[in-house]
Design an enzyme around this catalytic site. Sequence first.
Site, PDB file in Angstrom:
ATOM      1  N   GLN A 160     -27.136  31.401  10.521  1.00  0.00           N
ATOM      2  CA  GLN A 160     -28.176  32.043   9.719  1.00  0.00           C
ATOM      3  C   GLN A 160     -29.293  32.557  10.617  1.00  0.00           C
ATOM      4  OE1 GLN A 160     -29.436  29.100   6.759  1.00  0.00           O
ATOM      5  NE2 GLN A 160     -28.286  30.205   5.198  1.00  0.00           N
TER       6      GLN A 160
ATOM      7  N   TYR B 127     -37.986  34.523   1.170  1.00  0.00           N
ATOM      8  CA  TYR B 127     -38.332  34.640   2.585  1.00  0.00           C
ATOM      9  C   TYR B 127     -38.564  36.110   2.950  1.00  0.00           C
ATOM     10  CZ  TYR B 127     -36.922  29.771   2.500  1.00  0.00           C
ATOM     11  OH  TYR B 127     -36.823  28.450   2.175  1.00  0.00           O
TER      12      TYR B 127
ATOM     13  N   CYS C 278     -30.943  13.734   1.503  1.00  0.00           N
ATOM     14  CA  CYS C 278     -30.558  15.009   2.113  1.00  0.00           C
ATOM     15  C   CYS C 278     -31.824  15.842   2.323  1.00  0.00           C
ATOM     16  CB  CYS C 278     -29.498  15.715   1.284  1.00  0.00           C
ATOM     17  SG  CYS C 278     -29.842  15.813  -0.487  1.00  0.00           S
TER      18      CYS C 278
END
Length: 654
Positions: free
Chosen positions: A104, A176, A356
């Site tokens: 990514q 983003y 997580c």
Amino acid sequence: MSQASFPNLFSPITLGSLALRNRIVSTGHETHLNEKGRIGDRMIAYHEARARGGAGLIVVEVALVHPSAVFVADPIRVDTDDCIPGYRRLAEVVKGHGCGLIAQLFHPGREMLASEDGTAPVSYSASAVPNERFHVMPRPMTPEMIAEVIASYGAAALRMQEAGLDGVEIVASHGYLPAQFLNGQVNRRADAYGGSLENRTRFIREIAAAIRAETGEGFAVGLRLSGDERSHEGLEADEILDACELIAAEGTLDYLSVVAGSSATLAGSVHIAPPMYEDAGYTAPLGQAIRERTGLATIVTGRINQPQEAEKIIASGQADMCGMTRAMICDPEAGNKAQEGRAEDIRACIGCNQACIGHFHDGYPISCIQNPVSGRELQLGAPSLAAAKRRVMVIGGGPGGMKAAAAAAERGHEVALFEQEAQLGGQARLAQLLPHRSEFGGIITNLTREMELAGVDIRTGTAVDEGVIRDYGPDAVIIASGAAPRWPEFEGRGEAHTVDAWQVLQGQADIGKSVLVADWRADWVGMGVAELLAQNGHHVRLAVNGYMPGQTIQMYVRDAGIGRLHSLGVEVLPYMRLFGADADSVYLQHIMSNEAVICEGVDMLVLCQGHVPRNSVEEMVRGLGLEHHLAGDCVAPRTAEEAVLEGLRAGRSV
């Protein structure tokens, strides 16, 4: 079930020229396993476990393409050639297991969590429009900076190609930087990058073109985006569809990876790692709409935790591949198990978010409350067989005891677990009774199956005394006797109408119309009990010994819960300690000012005051002089995560 049961999930697929063995994807997710911004042994071991376990494609977490992209302390960076050796090692290992590997490429824009030195960095975006969640006011990017950042994506992609990866993924999801250019309410530019949808897609289109120009046609290029940002002032599904059509028409992309939500708002951020209250595969319709509009191969991610769910989504044409990220955090072997006809042996993710993304937000390496080996592959790894077989007695059938029994049996020992209740599960049985927490009961199912596979002798409905211990004759005892509700001393305790959370959940209390929940732990228990009672028509006041309900739990779970409490009309009283009570009032004290807060007209006081360890079994075993080990709440009351981790360690230590 076997591979034949999942014919679509285990059929090969090609993304551009990248041939993949199946449709299971470990999508990009931050692990906090990098080493000073580089990929090292811990991260390689983590991803190798998923590649070995049957993933078709692994997408490595976000890496910063430009110096202005720093958004957390110690991020992974791909803006210099220094990154190449670590990625090369990762590629060799992952691809050695027959799994594809994509990186990514990332720029957060205004979505800044932290900095490298504690000072607030300058953030950059399409325009000077602040975000709601992090309260960041960005600086508009100049045309020169836009060109520089676009070129940095191309240069970073070339580094990934040189490192031996199969492709890159442009992160335009969750609000983003690329999504900030796309969103007309954030992008207020008057130049070629603002205004019309064609102009607002230009930033993404030029990034993809720069990557393709640097890497050529044989390198896979994908785009991750939110099919619906689910936020006020966020991108909505219809506009996303139009944008995807424009972007796909350029011919530079090989696939689209579809999620939901936005980092820019609290409501939208919940969808970054949706908790258990969201339906399985709830984002699939978003992926289907984009797939049909663009014709590109599409990955869908969002609460796809079982192969049955993934098979259904792919078979119905909603997606070509499924992101099963948390499923493989919980069970890295999920792919192999499904393919080999052992789907019932998969340790299914319960969507708790505790270890997580919860660990990531707290600055710790990723793990899983059900699978403590995740993120600790180099520390814990695979169990070794014991040098000699021993007779092991486990006392307590909650998560800690169940994990201890399975772990000891996996080492080759003869293991029996004794639980005084008729059912296994301990406090997990109560947790699943709270609103939107029913899936938490999956930890019981999963650990029971682990014990069965390991050959544990399970004896429920058996209270343990000295006679039972002597009759069994253990070489070692693991004690996981749990905890009981804590009832603190307070004025008027004998006069007030008082119950604890366990009594409420077990239906052992006749609760009046008006209830005050006194929440000392500020975790999911107080929030959940308050929500349950409000759902049942009670007037509820929630007094929290902290600055907000759910202060100690993962933010997405907490924030969603606070929203539901508000909708139900629950009155929240933060900064409160329990001082006293009488027949119709509860007396609180502000923990900062020490001033009294009197709540009148209270029919029932519900205590959510944490727990106290049950140590009588430990004292008895000590008295017998037996080797013993402790796990879970009998050591100190905490959560299922600590109980399972300590159970694993205890089971492996005998």
